[in-house]
Write an enzyme that holds these catalytic residues in place. Structure first.
Site, short mmCIF file in Angstrom:
data_model
loop_
_atom_site.label_atom_id
_atom_site.label_comp_id
_atom_site.label_asym_id
_atom_site.label_seq_id
_atom_site.Cartn_x
_atom_site.Cartn_y
_atom_site.Cartn_z
NE ARG A 99 -3.93 -2.07 2.19
CZ ARG A 99 -4.26 -2.52 3.45
NH1 ARG A 99 -3.88 -2.15 4.59
NH2 ARG A 99 -5.39 -3.41 3.42
CB CYS A 128 -11.48 -2.25 6.52
SG CYS A 128 -10.65 -2.98 7.84
CB SER A 158 -15.87 -9.26 9.67
OG SER A 158 -15.94 -7.86 9.73
CE LYS A 212 -2.23 -2.33 8.34
NZ LYS A 212 -2.91 -3.63 8.63
CG HIS A 241 -14.60 -2.09 10.70
ND1 HIS A 241 -14.64 -3.24 11.39
CD2 HIS A 241 -13.32 -2.14 10.29
CE1 HIS A 241 -13.57 -4.03 10.96
NE2 HIS A 241 -12.78 -3.25 10.49
CD GLN A 314 -13.45 -6.21 7.52
OE1 GLN A 314 -14.30 -7.13 7.81
NE2 GLN A 314 -12.62 -6.45 6.80
C1 11C Z 1 -8.70 -5.32 11.06
N1 11C Z 1 -8.28 -3.77 9.19
O1 11C Z 1 -10.06 -4.93 11.06
C2 11C Z 1 -8.05 -4.94 9.91
C3 11C Z 1 -7.51 -5.95 9.09
O2 11C Z 1 -4.40 -4.22 6.46
O3 11C Z 1 -6.05 -5.21 5.38
C4 11C Z 1 -7.23 -5.78 7.72
C5 11C Z 1 -5.68 -5.74 7.68
C6 11C Z 1 -5.43 -4.95 6.61
O4 11C Z 1 -8.03 -6.10 11.83
#
Ligand code: 11C
Ligand code: A2P
Length: 344
Positions: A99, A128, A158, A212, A241, A314
């Site tokens: 990314r 997400c 999820s 992130k 989420h 999500q």
């Molecule tokens: C979570 N967003 O809910 C994270 C999982 O960088 O795609 C996904 C991790 C990612 O734990």
């Protein structure tokens, strides 16, 4: 023309949703190949009423494939994406592996569709929480640049995959039967509990999930100096989420104007019934394409601040749907074409 597509991680929470979306949205398919680990080889999944075989990913998997939708985790993507590109495929990667690579576009179609055109074989699908936030706040950012974002997330099981969803159900059953809940995938019991996101921490005390949100949002918005801070929390919700978001601008942002903008924004559904105290909830967002946004209000502590609340599926917009929308964008713009070389 129709495309030969492979799903890497087809048995997972996101993979099965990818399959459903390709069917529902009638993606122009010439062929669909389902790839997973050796554990799944020999099994089948249903697509358009047909049983399709699952194959263990291997060196021959990407021959004769135009487009790979990868959702098997970062280590699997690191192991296979370059091979898929070398075989002539374009990879839309749902993992965190590429990314922040400057040669890899990071795309939310409602925000930066133009970025996809520069791809060199790999396009990354953001995290997400980042996708859901970006869809909801970018329309405001276009009217008045956001100076600072403070986010708190309430993330469902999820996000950690299909087995994590099973784990929280099993834990709930155990507790209801008077037994001790067992945590295997998650570090602690999630049922009837919550904990700060358990991704690795950096030296400043922020976990990967929080970073992130910081780094991916900057890249997607093309705003490298945007100030973003976040607290990410796992909650015992199965899917979808939620996020509480505080935005700071230079000048006050009229609440009614923000509401009007978001009521028209692509991918957003305004959900606000102030009289009934009814606002977005994960159970309402589950299975929906839109990010549900509500509780838009003035920040009481800051004249140029806005507060809002959102929920988004999500697995769908946070992952599979965004990836399929990227695929559709590539098709529309004739960008499903082999990379000349993958810059390292
Ligand atoms: C979570 N967003 O809910 C994270 C999982 O960088 O795609 C996904 C991790 C990612 O734990
Ligand atoms: P499998 O079911 O064969 O283990 P989730 O995100 O829901 O946990 O799903 C992860 C997905 O990634 C699954 O489809 C899983 O397949 C796949 N996967 C996990 N490890 C590998 C691997 N080493 N090679 C290919 N696919 C993998």
């Amino acid at each position: 023309h129709p495309y030969r597509v492979a799903i890497l991680g087809a048995t997972g929470a996101v993979g099965t949703e990818l399959l459903e979306l390709l069917e529902q949205r009638d993606f122009p398919l010439a062929d669909l190949k389902l790839l997973a680990s050796a554990r799944s080889a020999g099994r089948t999944l249903t697509f358009k009423g047909e049983q399709l075989p699952l194959e263990a990913v291997n060196d021959d998997s990407f021959k004769q494939i135009d487009l790979v939708l990868a959702s098997a985790g970062a280590s699997v993507s690191k192991a296979w994406a370059a091979k898929a590109v070398a075989a002539g495929a374009v990879v839309i990667d749902n993992s965190s592996a590429f990314r922040l690579n400057p040669t890899v576009p990071l795309v939310v179609p409602e925000v930066n569709p133009q970025a996809a055109a520069a791809h060199q074989g790999i396009i990354a699908n953001p995290n997400c929480t980042t996708i859901l936030m970006a869809v909801a706040i970018y329309p405001l950012h276009q009217v008045q640049p956001i100076r600072r974002i403070v986010a708190a997330t309430y993330q469902s099981a999820s996000g950690a995959g299909a087995r994590a969803m099973e784990e929280v159900k099993t834990q709930t059953q155990a507790i209801l039967q008077g037994q001790e809940p067992v945590a295997e995938l998650f570090p602690y019991p999630l049922a009837f509990n919550l904990f700060p996101h358990n991704s690795p921490l950096n030296g400043e005390g922020y976990c990967e999930e929080e970073m992130k949100m910081v780094n991916e949002t900057r890249k997607i918005f093309g705003a490298p100096n945007l100030r973003v801070t976040a607290t990410c929390v796992r909650v015992p919700v199965l899917r979808a989420h939620s996020e509480a978001i505080n935005l700071e601008f230079d000048q006050p942002f009229d609440v009614a104007q923000a509401r009007a903008i978001l009521s028209q924004a692509p991918g957003v559904k305004l959900v606000e019934d102030w009289e009934a105290n009814y606002f977005p909830m994960p159970i309402d967002a589950s299975g929906k394409d839109e990010v549900l946004v509500g509780r838009i209000r003035q920040d009481l502590s800051h004249a140029a601040g806005l507060e809002l609340w959102l929920c988004g599926d999500q697995i769908r917009k946070g992952a599979a749907l965004n990836a399929v929308q990227i695929a559709e964008l590539l098709v529309q713009q004739n960008l499903v074409r082999p990379a000349i070389a993958l810059a390292n």
